[in-house]
Motif scaffolding. Sequence first.
Motif, PDB file in Angstrom:
ATOM      1  N   GLN A 130       0.835  -1.203   0.000  1.00  0.00           N
ATOM      2  CA  GLN A 130       0.000   0.000   0.000  1.00  0.00           C
ATOM      3  C   GLN A 130       0.864   1.245   0.000  1.00  0.00           C
ATOM      4  N   ALA A 131       1.951   1.235   0.749  1.00  0.00           N
ATOM      5  CA  ALA A 131       2.843   2.389   0.789  1.00  0.00           C
ATOM      6  C   ALA A 131       3.440   2.652  -0.590  1.00  0.00           C
ATOM      7  N   THR A 132       3.953   1.609  -1.219  1.00  0.00           N
ATOM      8  CA  THR A 132       4.535   1.766  -2.551  1.00  0.00           C
ATOM      9  C   THR A 132       3.499   2.254  -3.552  1.00  0.00           C
ATOM     10  N   ALA A 133       2.334   1.625  -3.542  1.00  0.00           N
ATOM     11  CA  ALA A 133       1.290   1.990  -4.505  1.00  0.00           C
ATOM     12  C   ALA A 133       0.810   3.415  -4.288  1.00  0.00           C
ATOM     13  N   ARG A 134       0.721   3.845  -3.040  1.00  0.00           N
ATOM     14  CA  ARG A 134       0.242   5.202  -2.757  1.00  0.00           C
ATOM     15  C   ARG A 134       1.216   6.250  -3.292  1.00  0.00           C
ATOM     16  N   VAL A 135       2.505   6.000  -3.127  1.00  0.00           N
ATOM     17  CA  VAL A 135       3.511   6.922  -3.667  1.00  0.00           C
ATOM     18  C   VAL A 135       3.410   6.997  -5.185  1.00  0.00           C
ATOM     19  N   LEU A 136       3.292   5.842  -5.833  1.00  0.00           N
ATOM     20  CA  LEU A 136       3.252   5.813  -7.295  1.00  0.00           C
ATOM     21  C   LEU A 136       1.956   6.419  -7.841  1.00  0.00           C
ATOM     22  N   ALA A 137       0.831   6.110  -7.214  1.00  0.00           N
ATOM     23  CA  ALA A 137      -0.452   6.615  -7.705  1.00  0.00           C
ATOM     24  C   ALA A 137      -0.467   8.139  -7.747  1.00  0.00           C
ATOM     25  N   ALA A 138       0.130   8.761  -6.742  1.00  0.00           N
ATOM     26  CA  ALA A 138       0.156  10.222  -6.687  1.00  0.00           C
ATOM     27  C   ALA A 138       1.039  10.829  -7.767  1.00  0.00           C
ATOM     28  N   ARG A 139       1.947  10.010  -8.304  1.00  0.00           N
ATOM     29  CA  ARG A 139       2.916  10.542  -9.265  1.00  0.00           C
ATOM     30  C   ARG A 139       2.640  10.147 -10.709  1.00  0.00           C
ATOM     31  N   CYS A 140       1.950   9.023 -10.925  1.00  0.00           N
ATOM     32  CA  CYS A 140       1.767   8.585 -12.312  1.00  0.00           C
ATOM     33  C   CYS A 140       0.314   8.433 -12.725  1.00  0.00           C
ATOM     34  N   GLY A 141      -0.632   8.605 -11.823  1.00  0.00           N
ATOM     35  CA  GLY A 141      -2.041   8.554 -12.224  1.00  0.00           C
ATOM     36  C   GLY A 141      -2.506   7.143 -12.491  1.00  0.00           C
ATOM     37  N   ASP A 142      -2.455   6.722 -13.769  1.00  0.00           N
ATOM     38  CA  ASP A 142      -2.840   5.371 -14.161  1.00  0.00           C
ATOM     39  C   ASP A 142      -1.598   4.499 -14.337  1.00  0.00           C
ATOM     40  N   GLY A 143      -1.726   3.243 -13.979  1.00  0.00           N
ATOM     41  CA  GLY A 143      -0.609   2.319 -14.157  1.00  0.00           C
ATOM     42  C   GLY A 143      -0.865   1.045 -13.379  1.00  0.00           C
ATOM     43  N   GLY A 160      -6.417   6.961 -11.892  1.00  0.00           N
ATOM     44  CA  GLY A 160      -6.736   8.348 -11.575  1.00  0.00           C
ATOM     45  C   GLY A 160      -6.067   8.873 -10.329  1.00  0.00           C
ATOM     46  N   GLY A 161      -4.847   8.433 -10.075  1.00  0.00           N
ATOM     47  CA  GLY A 161      -4.114   8.924  -8.918  1.00  0.00           C
ATOM     48  C   GLY A 161      -4.458   8.256  -7.607  1.00  0.00           C
ATOM     49  N   ARG A 162      -5.156   7.128  -7.671  1.00  0.00           N
ATOM     50  CA  ARG A 162      -5.469   6.419  -6.435  1.00  0.00           C
ATOM     51  C   ARG A 162      -5.138   4.942  -6.582  1.00  0.00           C
ATOM     52  N   VAL A 163      -5.002   4.267  -5.459  1.00  0.00           N
ATOM     53  CA  VAL A 163      -4.763   2.829  -5.451  1.00  0.00           C
ATOM     54  C   VAL A 163      -6.104   2.145  -5.702  1.00  0.00           C
TER      55      VAL A 163
END
Length: 356
Positions: A130-143, A160-163
């Motif tokens: 969750q920590a990793t995904a939260r950092v990435l979601a805020a920076r890359c949007g979709d993925g 859309g910027g969320r996990v």
Amino acid sequence: MSRPEALQLQLGWDIGGAHVKACLLQGGTLRDIAQWPCPLWQGMEHLAAALGQARSRWSGAWEAGVAHAATMTGEMVDLFEDRAEGVARIAGQLAEVLGPSLRLFDAGGGWRRPGEAGPGWRSIASANWQATARVLAARCGDGVLIDIGSTTTDLIPLRGGRVAAQGASDAERLATGELVYQGVVRTPLCALAPRVPWGGGGVNVMNEFFATTADVYRLTGELAASHDQAGTADGRGKDAQSTRQRLARMVGRDAADASAAEWLALARWWKEAQLREIGTQLARVAADARLPADAPVVGAGCGAFLAADLARRCGRPFLRYAEVALPAGGPDAALADWADVCAPAVSVALLACERE
């Protein structure tokens, strides 16, 4: 180290069942990362030893004013009666060693003091993804995050910027396919396929702990020696001949019964078997999350080389964790590589800095 310098230090910890990973940030900038073997199932003394090695490496990081943030998966090991006990005991030992600044990452979006670990264990346990995904979601949007470590694989959709994960606990994520219990070091080969090609036909494999995925990727040359920290299945060496002998046992043979090229071909077949399984789960996760076709794969873990292969196979762009999570012109290449491997530790440190 002066007190102003200490106040700028943030350590991030990921306490696993097989390794302890940690990073050091100063003023929000990544300065160092390390990983130590920690066979926690054998006893808490192994966690104490890893923390001791960290203290030797970062002697100034135990001064007053230094902040510590931690996440964990080690509560799953069978040293503990249950996960609640595991969270409480790990939190207690961390607090004793790291001091009063320690905060535990809570998957619900907050932070907990070690004394709150008992009643809050469910949202602390196995929350590192969750920590990793939260950092990435805020920076890359979709993925989609593909974090392939020594033991497990996390497949986490980001929208859309969320996990956008469907599961929260390990049990739920096993059901959704977002957690695949395979890695590139410790997974027994008998877990990957019951039958393999050999000698122009096929042969059933031995369901014994004779070889692991580390043997496969050691032969293919894709597992870095610095990430090959677990013991071998037979307790013997990690040289090519010993590695081939372990693969040979899987099919009831000895290394001398075939050429080095034939054992390499078998190792590559095992790799394909693992890619097929993870790829099947990835397709399922991406479809359930309705990810856009061009949403990138963000690879992390010591098995990020497999994440790159999976991205190519499904036609998605590939990015590394470090290039998404860390600012451009940040750490050097070696440190960036370690950031990929220790992504949850880096992520809890970044989230803690953002909180401040």
